[in-house]
Motif scaffolding. Structure first.
Motif, PDB file in Angstrom:
ATOM      1  N   GLU A 287       0.844  -1.205   0.000  1.00 35.97           N
ATOM      2  CA  GLU A 287       0.000   0.000   0.000  1.00 35.97           C
ATOM      3  C   GLU A 287       0.880   1.256   0.000  1.00 35.97           C
ATOM      4  O   GLU A 287       0.612   2.226  -0.715  1.00 35.97           O
ATOM      5  CB  GLU A 287      -0.915  -0.025   1.230  1.00 35.97           C
ATOM      6  CG  GLU A 287      -1.956   1.076   1.244  1.00 35.97           C
ATOM      7  CD  GLU A 287      -2.861   1.003   2.473  1.00 35.97           C
ATOM      8  OE1 GLU A 287      -3.173   2.084   3.007  1.00 35.97           O
ATOM      9  OE2 GLU A 287      -3.240  -0.102   2.901  1.00 35.97           O
ATOM     10  N   ASP A 319      -8.658   3.090   0.148  1.00 28.46           N
ATOM     11  CA  ASP A 319      -7.281   3.426   0.499  1.00 28.46           C
ATOM     12  C   ASP A 319      -6.802   4.749  -0.077  1.00 28.46           C
ATOM     13  O   ASP A 319      -6.054   5.476   0.566  1.00 28.46           O
ATOM     14  CB  ASP A 319      -6.335   2.312   0.022  1.00 28.46           C
ATOM     15  CG  ASP A 319      -6.646   0.993   0.714  1.00 28.46           C
ATOM     16  OD1 ASP A 319      -6.804   1.013   1.949  1.00 28.46           O
ATOM     17  OD2 ASP A 319      -6.743  -0.035   0.025  1.00 28.46           O
ATOM     18  N   ILE A 333      -6.442  -0.869  -2.596  1.00 31.77           N
ATOM     19  CA  ILE A 333      -5.120  -1.490  -2.736  1.00 31.77           C
ATOM     20  C   ILE A 333      -5.087  -2.814  -1.983  1.00 31.77           C
ATOM     21  O   ILE A 333      -5.377  -2.852  -0.786  1.00 31.77           O
ATOM     22  CB  ILE A 333      -4.024  -0.546  -2.185  1.00 31.77           C
ATOM     23  CG1 ILE A 333      -4.101   0.828  -2.882  1.00 31.77           C
ATOM     24  CG2 ILE A 333      -2.631  -1.154  -2.379  1.00 31.77           C
ATOM     25  CD1 ILE A 333      -3.267   1.913  -2.200  1.00 31.77           C
TER      26      ILE A 333
END
Length: 385
Positions: A287, A319, A333
């Motif tokens: 991420e 995200d 993500i």
């Protein structure tokens, strides 16, 4: 010295046509000097890290600048803040675009100097380590996602025959002992290293500064001060929660992300690909990588990233949200390599709340294939750039 074609080069060329001074800011070792020298090969180059040059610039700034009738590249210019006001006089007299090129690795000093003396005269580019698109172009993009997360993006990791662990170990000790100590006057280096490692353990998480301080044994105020220096040194970024309220109570806390996964992985003690593959922080590092790529793309175009995340109190979270004047572009993500249909749940929730305002929803994941599914773009890690 390996030369990587940098996506920011076009932005730099554009700004040099419209401003008498261009400044390249970014973390140490991200390639600022290499880019400046490649882009302006005819300009003399002076590093203010060099004690003789620094002494000359400090003691006699006018004569120092008189040596450069056609401008120059002044490297690590924040080491000599007195130069800023003298530069103002020189560029105002000469009225020439792209006259001086400045580089600096601390936002604080560089921006303070620009803001006070050079407002309106400087076009600024922020250069982070290599983006995926730049690695692909240079033919050095790692074959596997785990290797990419371990390597990070610093050019030296790719141009030298060095294990990432060796390079990052050296980077942290050099960076700590020079820059951060200068900025913070830290007496206890071990304590600061502990703080850095605790930050790395929180990459991709909501940032609670008082809890972070308590874990480290410092006050929340000190934690905030140290964090702002990490931000100003381009090592981390804080992503704010999305502000528009769709009738739900939203979290108000920002999320912390490192801007390079290689550095974060080293701080987490990850030294090889086998460890990366099984590490509990692998998802957070993936991420982190996706968010950092988004920041790099914006910086390379000379724009501010304009990203946020959305999370309601029921725990639904998207995200990454990019927005322009009209729409929001959400990205979910997922580090897994196999696509799962429930990955789209939070995107559907956001779509239901935001209606027509949502465009091009994406799921970026740790697998290879990219495809379209139920109105979502599913993007494999190799295709992110």
């Amino acid at each position: 010295m390996h030369m990587y074609a940098r996506d920011a080069a076009n932005t730099l060329a554009r700004l040099a046509k419209g401003f008498p001074i261009v400044a390249i800011a970014g973390p140490r070792q991200s390639g600022k000097t290499t880019l400046a020298r490649a882009q302006f090969p005819d300009k003399p180059y002076v590093s203010l890290e060099n004690p003789d040059e620094r002494e000359f610039a400090l003691s006699d700034p006018r004569r120092f600048l008189d040596r450069f009738p056609d401008g120059a590249i002044l490297d690590e210019v924040q080491r000599c803040p007195a130069l800023f006001s003298w530069l103002q006089g020189v560029v105002d007299d000469r009225q020439r675009m792209g006259d001086f090129v400045l580089t600096g690795s601390s936002q604080f000093d560089l921006i303070a100097g620009i803001g006070q003396s050079l407002a309106g005269r400087v076009g600024r580019v922020e250069l982070l380590p290599l983006a995926q698109s730049e690695m692909r172009q240079a033919g050095c993009l790692p074959d596997t996602l785990d290797q990419l997360l371990l390597n990070g993006g610093y050019p030296a990791v790719y141009s030298r025959q060095l294990a990432p662990a060796d390079w990052y170990g050296n980077y942290v000790s050099t960076y700590l002992e020079r820059d951060v100590r200068q900025l913070l006057e830290i007496k206890d280096l071990a304590l600061f290293q502990r703080f850095l490692k605790l930050c790395a353990a929180r990459t991709g998480q909501l940032l609670n500064l008082s809890a972070l301080g308590a874990d480290c044994g410092i006050t929340g105020v000190t934690a905030r001060q140290w964090m702002s220096v990490l931000e100003a040194s381009y090592l981390v970024t804080l992503v704010q929660p999305y502000h528009r309220n769709f009738g739900k109570r939203l979290v108000k806390t920002p999320k912390l992300y490192f801007l390079d996964t290689g550095l974060a992985a080293w701080l987490l003690g990850i030294r090889d690909v086998a460890t990366m593959a099984l590490h509990p922080q692998r998802g957070a590092l993936f991420e982190t990588w996706v968010v950092a790529e988004q920041v790099k793309q914006a910086f390379n175009l000379g724009e501010t990233p304009g990203i946020s995340f959305w999370r309601d109190h029921a725990g639904h979270e998207v995200d990454l949200i990019r927005e322009d004047a009209l729409r929001v572009y959400p990205t979910e993500i997922k580090s897994g390599a196999t696509f799962a249909t429930d990955w789209a749940n939070a995107l559907q929730k956001l779509k239901a709340l935001a209606g027509q305002g949502v465009a091009d929803p994406r799921i970026v994941y740790g697998g290879d294939a990219s495809f379209k599914r139920d109105g979502y773009h599913v993007v494999g890690w190799r295709d992110l750039g």
